[in-house]
Structures are given as structure tokens and as C-alpha cells.
Design a protein around this motif. Structure first.
Motif, mmCIF file in Angstrom:
data_model
loop_
_atom_site.group_PDB
_atom_site.id
_atom_site.type_symbol
_atom_site.label_atom_id
_atom_site.label_comp_id
_atom_site.label_asym_id
_atom_site.label_seq_id
_atom_site.Cartn_x
_atom_site.Cartn_y
_atom_site.Cartn_z
ATOM 1 N N LYS A 7 0.863 -1.180 0.000
ATOM 2 C CA LYS A 7 0.000 0.000 0.000
ATOM 3 C C LYS A 7 0.889 1.215 0.000
ATOM 4 O O LYS A 7 1.975 1.215 0.565
ATOM 5 N N LEU A 8 0.399 2.234 -0.652
ATOM 6 C CA LEU A 8 1.136 3.488 -0.585
ATOM 7 C C LEU A 8 0.869 4.099 0.769
ATOM 8 O O LEU A 8 -0.079 3.748 1.457
ATOM 9 N N PRO A 154 -10.150 7.232 -1.306
ATOM 10 C CA PRO A 154 -9.419 8.327 -1.947
ATOM 11 C C PRO A 154 -8.339 7.815 -2.898
ATOM 12 O O PRO A 154 -7.724 6.772 -2.666
ATOM 13 N N PHE A 155 -8.143 8.511 -4.003
ATOM 14 C CA PHE A 155 -7.011 8.260 -4.908
ATOM 15 C C PHE A 155 -5.817 8.982 -4.325
ATOM 16 O O PHE A 155 -5.874 10.192 -4.097
ATOM 17 N N VAL A 156 -4.750 8.268 -4.084
ATOM 18 C CA VAL A 156 -3.572 8.899 -3.493
ATOM 19 C C VAL A 156 -2.412 8.842 -4.465
ATOM 20 O O VAL A 156 -2.109 7.795 -5.033
ATOM 21 N N LEU A 191 2.494 7.193 -9.130
ATOM 22 C CA LEU A 191 1.605 6.053 -8.918
ATOM 23 C C LEU A 191 0.354 6.560 -8.248
ATOM 24 O O LEU A 191 0.384 7.568 -7.529
ATOM 25 N N TYR A 192 -0.724 5.879 -8.498
ATOM 26 C CA TYR A 192 -1.965 6.207 -7.793
ATOM 27 C C TYR A 192 -2.456 4.954 -7.110
ATOM 28 O O TYR A 192 -2.401 3.866 -7.690
ATOM 29 N N GLU A 193 -2.930 5.147 -5.923
ATOM 30 C CA GLU A 193 -3.433 4.010 -5.161
ATOM 31 C C GLU A 193 -4.813 4.356 -4.645
ATOM 32 O O GLU A 193 -5.067 5.482 -4.219
ATOM 33 N N GLU A 194 -5.724 3.402 -4.762
ATOM 34 C CA GLU A 194 -6.990 3.572 -4.036
ATOM 35 C C GLU A 194 -7.386 2.202 -3.531
ATOM 36 O O GLU A 194 -7.346 1.227 -4.281
#
Length: 657
Positions: A7-8, A154-156, A191-194
Motif C-alpha cells: 500500500k502506498l 481516496p485516490f492517493v 503512482l496512484y493508489e486507491e
RNA sequence: GCCCAUGUAGCUCAGUCGGCAGAGCACAUCCUUGGUAAGGAUGAGGUCAUCGGUUCGAUUCCGAUCAUGGGCUCCA
């Protein structure tokens, strides 16, 4: 496989971040859909953006996520992007693509991700999967997406080094992503993490999955990795997304309307044309109704060309291969040409283009500068090989008729001649109800012939002609043909779809290759320039566009049957025939329906055939020598004498309505 | 050309887990002579795309071919 534990960094409370970066006291200027706002602080700014439906920012012409609020200084204005803007739509739909990819990964963990961009009407994502998706899979994926949206994760965004990203994705087995990373020139990637799903992405994204309000998966298709047919075929899922359910519904209705107007379906229903398997794919059979419409279009086209100073030609359908070698088509165009056939030990070729024939006619006698501009026009049927997978009804065929013309001009005549052509194009196209155009001027490509000076002058002449005719246009740099610059005109149909039909191309090449010349006023020999031009492009394709544009309800001047005379009972047959004969004698395309059926049924049949005018004949009309008229719209017009109806019809026909 | 789906009456489609093939519309004939979007009855119409395989038997299962449809130029 995706490591489950990866996970980010979790988002800290977003507002805390913003307030760290914004000094108290300053206001934030924000523009949303052309309205200006000022917010005293980041919390208010964020609230404002949310309330106004914004989900991303544009600062200094760069699109960014809400996290960029921290970069704003008081002298800058941030634009809050909503679905109303092109950028907003793209961000929104791109996020939808990511959510879809996430859903696919949940349901098919072994699927590998390729790319997932926003496109004009929605988005897609390409996957490498063992088994292609089924329609049932699509339903499941859509359901899963709904769950993800409901979670509103949320998109992080996180920026990492390329190496770090490559390691991460290769650990996950995402070889396509690794390949993409390698191709990125920058040092770092984002990078995007959700909700535990990480994807490589330039971003930005909507703040959270919950912002996606309305979406639908549309279709599944195969697509090559990077669009190259030497690469692996991936599975593509197309979808679309809108700001609200109402707009999505409207879009889906639009798709329904497109389906209803499909020219292949209407072509069969109205008995206009067919394509027979035993004749061959991509070869059109024009049935009587279609042929009558085509004849009307052709008559109009010929009459107007003669009025505009063109000379009409007819040329053969085949010629010696040598001719195509000389023209350069054999070199440049061979893969779209049919194989040559041998006739008395000479190779012949079925024609893919009309130009060499027109040149042969030009060269059949000596020409003087006084002959120019010389305008040759022909409805020339050509045959081009199209790969089987791309054939499509009338729109993409193997044999079609070009409304072709070749105009031989002196160089100083290019501008004026192009102006005339533009006028002519607008006249012809507007007759068919096409009033909106998009015009493109294509300039010199890398591989081309002719001197730089020639190109410049010709391009300038085209530009000048467009401006003098007061036409808006865009420049398509480097998209010209190898032999000269061109103007392409796209028309907008009644559903707002664009079709490219008309093209005007300047050609320095063919006159050279065929040694075409004229005697100038100083009695030297000069080379003319050729202008190739088509207005409708391919008659077959144009016909297909017209069918969809009119939804099969052709205006009276084009309708194969303009009037159908319907009798109420058998005793009215005589008078009905008389009326129809009278109309036909005046050049109206009239038919009768004297069938032993009720009038309601006959009206239904004719209405479904989309006949513009129905004439009803019963006792009243027969005794008074009048007729009752029913328009295609259902509107009825009370009893009137034949002469009155005829006058009305003739007006409409001659006005081409 | 490539991936996937589809191919049953003129059209739109059902159906057979392998055992002589069905509907509606259209067509033909008859009844009805009816005033603005479907009156009724009867009938005719199919090598189930083509070719091959498996099987006692294939429209159905398998393979190939042909055709049609959606895509294959939107670049994290």
C-alpha cells in the motif's frame, strides 16, 4: 500477482496538509466554469470546489489533483475542473478506467494491465487475460465497480523513482507496466493508489472513487498491445462515464438512436441496397429504390457541374498496369490494389483511381494557357482492396464511385480555383442539409515531392482561399499527401457525428510524371498543376451517411416514392389510378396502393416505407375530383384539387426539400 | 489480416442436453368494401452458412472455410 500487503503511504488528513502550505490571511482565487470565486482559506476552497462539482484543478495550464491546492500562491488562479470541460471529462473517465481495472483485478487476479485512457466518448482499459471476457464477466465487473465506488476510497498520488516503480510492477508480474515505465523519459513516475490497488498513472484523478456518479461498460473487443498487429492481442473493455445518471441515460439513448438509424438496417428495411455473399464482400448491389435515389443525386451532381464550368468524362474500369507504374500508384498504393490480370500477354489492372485517365484525356490534344483552368469531372467507379475485417456496409467497401474531378490550373490560378471549389462544396453539401463543417488544412509531410517553394505557395493559396470564403479551419501539420497540400472538410450529420467526405488536394507530382504541359502566353511550354477534388467522396459512403442523417426519411426531392395514392375501397381504384397517372405525367414519382385492405393498414405500410406524401382517395374525393393528403409526419391536409397539390409538390421538389 | 461473438423461412428471432424443424411479420388465395399507423381464415415457404469429422443417426458435438458484427490510429 499483486502483493496484498503493498500500500502506498496512507493519506494524512487532507486538510491538514493544505493548511500547512497556505499561510493564514491570504485568499485563494478559483475559477469554475467561467465564474470567479475567492476563498479565505483552503478548507473553504475545497468546500467550494466540491459544491460546484469540481474534482480536479488546472494551475498554470497543467491539470492536477486537489492535492495541488497546496501549491497555490495568492497571485495565482486555480481553475476547478468539472465534467463540463474536456480536461475534466478526461480525468473523470480516466478514473473510471482505473476503477474498472481495479474491479477486473479483484475478479481476475491473474489479469495483467496494459493501458486505460479516456477517449472521446468514454474510456477503455486493455487487459492480458487467459480467457477473453464474456458478457457475463462484464456484468460482474460493473457490479464490482459499483462496490468500489460505494467505498469512496481516496485516490492517493505518490511520486517514485522509475526504478522503484519498475521493481514494484515486476514484482506484481505487470510486465506491460514495466515496459511503459521504461519508455517514460522522466526520472520519476507517479503512482496512484486507491483501496490497495496501485497503478502507474500520470494523473490526476478524481479525489475519491465515490465521485464517479454514472458509468456503464459498453463492449468488449480485441486490441493489439500498442496498436501494433505484430504484438499480442489483448482484451479491451470499453465503457463510458458521465457526471450524472441523466446524462448517461441520454448518451445510451443516443446510442439507441444510432442503432435505429444504422444504414445497413434501413437499407434492408427500405429495400435500398444489399451485399450478397455470392457476389462478394464490399461490393454493393443497388436495388431499385436505392438506385432511384442515386440517380437523383447523380443528376443533380451532373447538372451543377456543367453549370459550374466542368466537363464531364467517362473512362474505363481497367487499364494497362504500365499506366499505374507511371502514375506511381503501383509503388505507393500497391497493397490496396487488386492483382493484375493478363490479357494477350499484357498486364492489366482494375482501376483504384481515375486520375491517369483524366490526364490521358488532357494530353489527347495540345493545350494553351487559354484552356486553363480545365475542369474534368467524372463519377468514376474504382476498386480498392480493403482488408476483410474493415469492411462496413456502405461506409467501407471494395468497389465505389468517386465524384471525382481533376482541375488543371496555372500556378497563379490555384487560389481562385480553390475558392470556387469551396463555394461549390458548401452549395452541394448544404443541399443535403449539412450546414456545419469542420475544415482542416494539411501541410507538407516529411516524405513528399515538389519544391519547398511550390509547397509554400500552394499552402498559402489554400489558406487564402479559406479565409476569403470566410471559413473557419484548423491546420493539420504534416498531414498533407506526399504530392501536395490539401483541404479536408468534415460534415456534421443530424446526430452531430462528423464524416469526412470532401477533399481538395493540390498535386505537383502527376503532371510531372506524365509530362503534362500547356503552351504559355510567351509561347514557352509550362507545366500545369492539378487539383484533385471530391465533394461527396464515395457515392456509396455518402449514400450511407445520408440514410443515417435522414433516418431513412428522405426529403421529397430524393425520396424514391414521393407520393403514394391509397384507395379506400375497390370502387375508388379507377380514380386513384387517374390521380397517380396525372402526377407521374408531371414527373412526380407516384405509386398506388389499391390493395384489398383497410385504409389504416395501407397508411401504416406506406408510413413505414417513409413515403413523404400519402394521398387518400374515397367517395368524397372521387365525386369532387379532389384528394386528401397526409404528410409523413401524420399531419393531414384537407381535400384539395390535384393542381393545388401538384403545385405544392413541385415547389418542394425544385427547392430540393 | 488478427481477437472475440454470430450465422435456423425474404425479415426479426425461438428451438433441439444428438432422434423427421417453430413463431410473428412479409408473400399467395379466399372472406370482409372498410376514412387516416396492423380486420379474419387458409396456404405455400427451410440441405438449420458451406465442407469435412465423430456417431446407428448431426441443424445440435468437434474441426476447417466463408460471411456478418464489435474492435484492432485515442498511450502511464
Amino acid at each position: 500477482m499483486r502483493p496484498d500487503n503493498y500500500k502506498l503511504e496512507k493519506p494524512r488528513e487532507i486538510l491538514v496538509i493544505y493548511s500547512l502550505f497556505l499561510k493564514g490571511g491570504s485568499t485563494i482565487k478559483i475559477r469554475i466554469e467561467d465564474k470567479e470565486f475567492e476563498a479565505p482559506g483552503p478548507e473553504e476552497a475545497l468546500k467550494l470546489l466540491r459544491e460546484r462539482g469540481a474534482f480536479a484543478l488546472k494551475i498554470d495550464e497543467k491539470v492536477k489533483g486537489f492535492e495541488a491546492l497546496k501549491e497555490i500562491s495568492p497571485d495565482m488562479t486555480a481553475e476547478g475542473l468539472t465534467f463540463a470541460s474536456k480536461e475534466g471529462k478526461d480525468i473523470y473517465r480516466h478514473s473510471a478506467a482505473h476503477i474498472m481495472a481495479h474491479a477486473v483485478k479483484e475478479l481476475f487476479p491473474s489479469a495483467r494491465l496494459a493501458i486505460g485512457p479516456a477517449i472521446e466518448e468514454g474510456f477503455y482499459y486493455d487487459f492480458d487475460v487467459e480467457k477473453p471476457f464474456t458478457p457475463e464477466d462484464i456484468v460482474r465487473i460493473e457490479e464490482k465497480m459499483k462496490e468500489l465506488v460505494k467505498k469512496n476510497s481516496p485516490f492517493v498520488r505518490k511520486v517514485v523513482s522509475k526504478k522503484e516503480a519498475a521493481d514494484l510492477f515486476s514484482k506484481m508480474g505487470e510486465n506491460y507496466k514495466v515496459e511503459l515505465i521504461e519508455a517514460i523519459p522522466d526520472e520519476t513516475v507517479s503512482l496512484y493508489e486507491e483501496d490497495g490497488f496501485v497503478d502507474l498513472c500520470r494523473g490526476p484523478h478524481i479525489p475519491g472513487t465515490g465521485r464517479l456518479k454514472a458509468f456503464k461498460l459498453i463492449s468488449i473487443a480485441g486490441a493489439y498491445w500498442r496498436g501494433d498487429e505484430r504484438n499480442k492481442m489483448l482484451q479491451r473493455i470499453y465503457g463510458t462515464a458521465f457526471a450524472d445518471k441523466e446524462d448517461l441515460k441520454k448518451y445510451l439513448e443516443f446510442l439507441e438512436e444510432v442503432k435505429k438509424r444504422d444504414h445497413r438496417r434501413l437499407g434492408r428495411e427500405l429495400d435500398l441496397f444489399s451485399i450478397a455473399e455470392d457476389v462478394g464482400p464490399g461490393l454493393i448491389l443497388w436495388h431499385p429504390n436505392g438506385a432511384l435515389i442515386r440517380k437523383t443525386i447523380e443528376d443533380f451532381w451532373r447538372d451543377e457541374h456543367l453549370k459550374a464550368g466542368y466537363k464531364l468524362l467517362y473512362t474505363p474500369h481497367m487499364a494497362k498496369l504500365e499506366l499505374w507504374r507511371k502514375s506511381g500508384h503501383w509503388d505507393f498504393y500497391r497493397e490496396n490494389m487488386y492483382s493484375p490480370m493478363e490479357v494477350e500477354e499484357v498486364e492489366y489492372e482494375i482501376k483504384p483511381m481515375n486520375c491517369p485517365f483524366h490526364i490521358a484525356i488532357y494530353k489527347s490534344s495540345l493545350k494553351s494557357y487559354r484552356d486553363l483552368p480545365l475542369r474534368f469531372a467524372e463519377l468514376g467507379t474504382v476498386y480498392r482492396f480493403e482488408r476483410s475485417g474493415v469492411l462496413h456496409g456502405l461506409m467501407r467497401v471494395r468497389g465505389f464511385t468517386q465524384d471525382d474531378a481533376h482541375i488543371f490550373v496555372r500556378e497563379d490560378q490555384i487560389g481562385e480555383e480553390v475558392q470556387k471549389i469551396l463555394d461549390f462544396v458548401v452549395f452541394i453539401l448544404s443541399t443535403f442539409g449539412f450546414a456545419d463543417y469542420e475544415i482542416y488544412l494539411s501541410t507538407r509531410p516529411e516524405k513528399s515531392v515538389g519544391s519547398g517553394e511550390n509547397w509554400e505557395r500552394a499552402t498559402a493559396a489554400l489558406k487564402m482561399a479559406l479565409e476569403k470564403n470566410d471559413l473557419d479551419y484548423r491546420i493539420d501539420p504534416g498531414e498533407g499527401v506526399f504530392y501536395g497540400p490539401k483541404i479536408d472538410i468534415k460534415i456534421k450529420d443530424s446526430l452531430g457525428r462528423l464524416w469526412q467526405c470532401s477533399t481538395i488536394q493540390v498535386d505537383f507530382n502527376l503532371p510531372e510524371r506524365f509530362d503534362v504541359s500547356y503552351r504559355a502566353s510567351d509561347s514557352t511550354e509550362k507545366r500545369p498543376i492539378m487539383i484533385h477534388r471530391a465533394l461527396m467522396g464515395s457515392l456509396e459512403r455518402f449514400f450511407g451517411i445520408l440514410i443515417e442523417h435522414y433516418a431513412g426519411a428522405f426529403p421529397v426531392w430524393l425520396a424514391p416514392v414521393q407520393v403514394e395514392v391509397l384507395s379506400i375501397a375497390e370502387r375508388h381504384s379507377e380514380y386513384a389510378k387517374k390521380v397517380a397517372d396525372g402526377l407521374r405525367a408531371e414527373g412526380v414519382r407516384a405509386e398506388t396502393n389499391l390493395e384489398n385492405e383497410k385504409i389504416g393498414y395501407k397508411i401504416r405500410v406506406s408510413t413505414m416505407r417513409k413515403v413523404p406524401y400519402l394521398v387518400i382517395i374515397g367517395d368524397k374525393e372521387a365525386s369532387e375530383e379532389t384528394l386528401s393528403v397526409r404528410k409523413r409526419s401524420g399531419e393531414t391536409m384537407g381535400p384539395m384539387p390535384i393542381s393545388e397539390f401538384l403545385g405544392l409538390l413541385k415547389n418542394e421538389i425544385s427547392a430540393r426539400r
